[in-house]
Design a protein around this motif. Structure first.
Motif, mmCIF file in Angstrom:
data_model
loop_
_atom_site.group_PDB
_atom_site.id
_atom_site.type_symbol
_atom_site.label_atom_id
_atom_site.label_comp_id
_atom_site.label_asym_id
_atom_site.label_seq_id
_atom_site.Cartn_x
_atom_site.Cartn_y
_atom_site.Cartn_z
ATOM 1 N N UNK A 259 1.043 -1.097 -0.018
ATOM 2 C CA UNK A 259 0.069 0.192 0.099
ATOM 3 C C UNK A 259 0.935 1.286 -0.033
ATOM 4 N N UNK A 260 0.011 2.246 -0.146
ATOM 5 C CA UNK A 260 1.055 3.667 -0.199
ATOM 6 C C UNK A 260 1.676 4.035 1.127
ATOM 7 N N UNK A 261 2.599 4.328 1.126
ATOM 8 C CA UNK A 261 3.295 4.929 2.364
ATOM 9 C C UNK A 261 4.053 6.400 2.259
ATOM 10 N N UNK A 262 3.410 7.546 2.685
ATOM 11 C CA UNK A 262 3.559 8.755 2.637
ATOM 12 C C UNK A 262 4.974 9.322 2.875
ATOM 13 N N UNK A 263 5.642 8.907 4.035
ATOM 14 C CA UNK A 263 7.198 9.499 4.289
ATOM 15 C C UNK A 263 8.249 9.263 3.086
ATOM 16 N N UNK A 264 9.048 9.970 3.079
ATOM 17 C CA UNK A 264 9.915 9.667 2.172
ATOM 18 C C UNK A 264 10.666 10.874 1.486
ATOM 19 N N UNK A 265 10.224 12.057 2.121
ATOM 20 C CA UNK A 265 10.607 13.465 1.841
ATOM 21 C C UNK A 265 12.161 13.561 1.694
ATOM 22 N N UNK A 266 12.808 12.726 2.704
ATOM 23 C CA UNK A 266 14.471 13.032 2.661
ATOM 24 C C UNK A 266 15.006 12.341 1.445
ATOM 25 N N UNK A 267 14.294 11.071 0.983
ATOM 26 C CA UNK A 267 14.865 10.337 0.086
ATOM 27 C C UNK A 267 14.612 11.115 -1.506
ATOM 28 N N UNK A 268 13.370 11.786 -1.604
ATOM 29 C CA UNK A 268 13.077 12.196 -2.577
ATOM 30 C C UNK A 268 13.776 13.545 -2.870
ATOM 31 N N UNK A 269 14.035 14.348 -1.895
ATOM 32 C CA UNK A 269 14.934 15.486 -2.003
ATOM 33 C C UNK A 269 16.250 15.097 -2.337
ATOM 34 N N UNK A 270 16.679 14.085 -1.843
ATOM 35 C CA UNK A 270 18.154 13.692 -2.064
ATOM 36 C C UNK A 270 18.155 13.507 -3.662
ATOM 37 N N UNK A 271 17.335 12.640 -4.240
ATOM 38 C CA UNK A 271 17.465 12.272 -5.514
ATOM 39 C C UNK A 271 17.200 13.569 -6.464
ATOM 40 N N UNK A 272 16.492 14.400 -6.101
ATOM 41 C CA UNK A 272 16.243 15.452 -6.882
ATOM 42 C C UNK A 272 17.332 16.514 -6.986
ATOM 43 N N UNK A 273 18.021 16.627 -5.770
ATOM 44 C CA UNK A 273 19.191 17.508 -5.520
ATOM 45 C C UNK A 273 20.549 16.913 -6.522
ATOM 46 N N UNK A 274 20.548 15.566 -6.211
ATOM 47 C CA UNK A 274 21.564 14.881 -7.023
ATOM 48 C C UNK A 274 21.420 15.082 -8.369
ATOM 49 N N UNK A 275 20.419 14.680 -8.825
ATOM 50 C CA UNK A 275 20.016 14.770 -10.375
ATOM 51 C C UNK A 275 20.307 16.031 -10.838
ATOM 52 N N UNK A 276 19.608 17.296 -10.226
ATOM 53 C CA UNK A 276 19.891 18.514 -10.708
ATOM 54 C C UNK A 276 21.388 18.784 -10.636
ATOM 55 N N UNK A 277 22.207 18.422 -9.757
ATOM 56 C CA UNK A 277 23.512 18.597 -9.588
ATOM 57 C C UNK A 277 24.339 17.968 -10.937
#
Ligand code: UDP
Ligand code: MG
Length: 317
Positions: A259-277
């Protein structure tokens, strides 16, 4: 008939007023007018001190002095190109103005030339005068450069080398305006040998190449001779896409099962920042090349000569 061969020494001077007299004297000691005709092409690369006046005041007796005055400071690579364009010798030897390329080596170079070599490299077998950091960064540069580029640049070799006329003709005829001379010399090829020397300390004054200037020279060298930094982004892209595909499948499966689990902000942000870098780095690399294409496309000359003056020597017509 005149079968005497002519040797050109080419020396760029940038704010070297303290070195002019010494260097000219050192040259006067090694030239051998019995065997060859000699000329020294001195390029004043927009010095703001008394370098030009000192060069113009000199009156050497055993070689001809050709003073090439550039309209401003164009940098060592351009100054050297200007010097090569004015040199008329059968063999041409660029040297530094600070006696870090000892003129005493010239005799040994000429000997190799007489044996039939078209390029005689002077290799800095002992660089202890250079300082730990400079030696390490230089070694790192040559490792990367020679990995990436098809043209192998011999390590521990500066611009100090003897080149036959035919090599200089090739280098001078290259149309590019951003000139990484060590690379162009290596690109030209020809029968090459080398001799070793210990690089002495700078005679007077201080080095014109700070860490930042050396870094830019290194970037210039790599981008002039390799497009590997451009191509690598395809592979990085494929690798990252595959990774994301794998991770994406995993998340979809897990969501389907647990099922859906909402937490995951930290990993999401890390991936976004890494990819934009990563994307910015890729863009930066493209920018480096695009900038060079842009500058090259203007077809401006690499240097502008204000005047050429000849003095001294027996060869004056
Ligand atoms: N040089 C030049 N134009 C410049 C910087 C340097 O013609 O903009 C000349 C300088 O006068 C010297 C040579 O390039 O003859 C090498 O410079 P330097 O000795 O400062 O370099 P290093 O030996 O420290 O690498
Ligand atoms: Mg030096």
């Amino acid at each position: 008939m005149n079968t005497r061969r002519r040797i050109s020494l080419v020396i760029p001077f940038y704010n070297e007023e303290l070195n002019v007299d010494n260097t000219l004297a050192a040259i006067a000691r090694v030239v051998d007018p019995q065997r060859y005709d000699w000329e020294l092409v001195a390029i004043n690369d927009g010095s703001r001190d008394a370098t030009l006046a000192k060069l113009q005041a000199a009156s050497p007796s055993n070689f001809e002095l050709i003073v090439v005055d550039l309209s401003r400071n164009f940098g060592k690579e351009a100054a050297l190109s200007a010097g090569l364009s004015q040199a008329s010798g059968d063999a041409i030897i660029p040297l530094d103005a600070d006696l870090q390329d000892p003129p005493e080596m010239i005799a040994a170079m000429l000997e190799k030339w007489e044996q039939g070599f078209e390029v005689v490299l002077a290799r800095r077998a002992d660089r202890s005068s250079d300082g730990f950091l400079k030696r390490q960064s230089a070694a790192g540069f040559y490792r990367v450069m020679n990995r990436l580029s098809e043209v192998k640049i011999p390590d521990n070799v500066g611009d100090f080398r003897l080149m036959d006329r035919c090599v200089v003709e090739v280098v001078s005829s290259l149309p590019e305006n951003r000139r990484f001379m060590k690379g162009l010399f290596a690109w030209a090829g020809f029968r090459t040998t080398s001799i070793d020397y210990a690089r002495p300390e700078r005679e007077f004054g201080e080095t014109k190449f700070s860490g930042w200037k050396l870094w830019n020279l290194a970037v210039e060298g790599i981008t002039s001779f390799s497009i590997a930094p451009l191509k690598i982004w395809t592979y990085i892209g494929v690798f990252v896409a595959l990774m994301s595909f794998g991770y994406g499948s995993f998340i979809i499966l897990r969501t389907a099962i647990q099922g859906v689990d909402v937490p995951g902000y930290a990993s999401l942000l890390t991936v976004v920042l890494f990819m934009s870098g990563l994307q910015l780095i890729g863009l930066g690399v493209i920018g480096e090349y695009l900038g060079r294409v842009y500058l090259e496309s203007k077809r401006r000359p690499p240097f502008v000569i204000r005047s050429v003056q000849q003095r001294g020597g027996k060869a004056a017509e």
